[in-house]
Write a protein that holds these residues in place. Structure first.
Motif, PDB file in Angstrom:
ATOM      1  N   THR A  42      39.727  44.175  41.150  1.00 24.43           N
ATOM      2  CA  THR A  42      40.785  44.199  40.138  1.00 24.43           C
ATOM      3  C   THR A  42      42.096  43.636  40.675  1.00 24.43           C
ATOM      4  OG1 THR A  42      41.185  46.518  40.747  1.00 24.43           O
ATOM      5  CG2 THR A  42      39.852  46.111  38.781  1.00 24.43           C
ATOM      6  N   ASP A  43      42.191  43.398  41.953  1.00 19.48           N
ATOM      7  CA  ASP A  43      43.419  42.898  42.570  1.00 19.48           C
ATOM      8  C   ASP A  43      43.495  41.376  42.405  1.00 19.48           C
ATOM      9  OD1 ASP A  43      45.612  42.249  44.110  1.00 19.48           O
ATOM     10  OD2 ASP A  43      44.849  43.168  45.946  1.00 19.48           O
ATOM     11  N   PRO A  44      44.512  40.868  41.685  1.00 20.64           N
ATOM     12  CA  PRO A  44      44.642  39.421  41.491  1.00 20.64           C
ATOM     13  C   PRO A  44      44.782  38.629  42.792  1.00 20.64           C
ATOM     14  CG  PRO A  44      46.127  40.598  40.020  1.00 20.64           C
ATOM     15  CD  PRO A  44      45.543  41.609  40.961  1.00 20.64           C
ATOM     16  N   SER A  45      45.219  39.257  43.862  1.00 25.45           N
ATOM     17  CA  SER A  45      45.360  38.534  45.130  1.00 25.45           C
ATOM     18  C   SER A  45      44.010  38.096  45.687  1.00 25.45           C
ATOM     19  CB  SER A  45      46.124  39.356  46.162  1.00 25.45           C
ATOM     20  OG  SER A  45      45.345  40.432  46.614  1.00 25.45           O
ATOM     21  N   THR A  46      42.920  38.675  45.174  1.00 29.00           N
ATOM     22  CA  THR A  46      41.600  38.257  45.635  1.00 29.00           C
ATOM     23  C   THR A  46      41.308  36.810  45.231  1.00 29.00           C
ATOM     24  OG1 THR A  46      40.484  39.183  43.691  1.00 29.00           O
ATOM     25  CG2 THR A  46      40.636  40.592  45.653  1.00 29.00           C
ATOM     26  N   LEU A  65      34.783  34.132  38.697  1.00 30.11           N
ATOM     27  CA  LEU A  65      35.026  34.364  37.280  1.00 30.11           C
ATOM     28  C   LEU A  65      36.114  35.407  37.094  1.00 30.11           C
ATOM     29  CD1 LEU A  65      31.324  34.895  36.176  1.00 30.11           C
ATOM     30  CD2 LEU A  65      32.646  32.825  35.815  1.00 30.11           C
ATOM     31  N   GLU A  66      36.840  35.283  36.002  1.00 25.78           N
ATOM     32  CA  GLU A  66      37.769  36.333  35.600  1.00 25.78           C
ATOM     33  C   GLU A  66      37.297  36.841  34.253  1.00 25.78           C
ATOM     34  OE1 GLU A  66      42.506  37.110  34.726  1.00 25.78           O
ATOM     35  OE2 GLU A  66      41.893  35.302  35.792  1.00 25.78           O
ATOM     36  N   GLN A  67      36.944  38.121  34.189  1.00 25.14           N
ATOM     37  CA  GLN A  67      36.449  38.749  32.973  1.00 25.14           C
ATOM     38  C   GLN A  67      37.361  39.920  32.641  1.00 25.14           C
ATOM     39  OE1 GLN A  67      32.535  39.861  34.301  1.00 25.14           O
ATOM     40  NE2 GLN A  67      31.660  37.893  33.756  1.00 25.14           N
ATOM     41  N   ASP A  68      38.178  39.739  31.600  1.00 29.51           N
ATOM     42  CA  ASP A  68      39.176  40.745  31.229  1.00 29.51           C
ATOM     43  C   ASP A  68      40.076  41.004  32.438  1.00 29.51           C
ATOM     44  OD1 ASP A  68      38.084  40.984  28.616  1.00 29.51           O
ATOM     45  OD2 ASP A  68      36.556  42.328  29.406  1.00 29.51           O
TER      46      ASP A  68
END
Length: 79
Positions: A42-46, A65-68
């Motif tokens: 859930t961490d965007p820095s990943t 992938l980004e899902q929600d």
């Protein structure tokens, strides 16, 4: 994504930098070379850290992938 598409999974939801990559560093060793590890975070820095991890250590980032609010990665372990 079907479970048959990967060999192991790392659930890093709720963790923040640097924890997801630290856990990834340990978990990737549980996968045989050529095997696929699925990482859910859930961490965007990943989105920055995991591609760099793969590049630096010789693993292949097969899919990102980004899902929600989830970030999902498929990583093929290098040799």
């Amino acid at each position: 994504m079907e479970a048959s598409e990967f060999d192991a999974e790392l659930d890093a939801r709720g963790l923040f930098c640097p924890e997801p990559v630290m856990m990834l560093h340990n978990r990737i060793n549980d996968v045989q070379p050529g095997g696929i590890l699925r990482v859910v975070a859930t961490d965007p820095s990943t989105t920055r850290d995991i591609p760099r991890f793969c590049q630096f250590l010789g693993h292949e980032l097969v899919e990102q992938l980004e899902q929600d609010d989830l970030f999902v990665y498929l990583i093929r372990r290098g040799s």
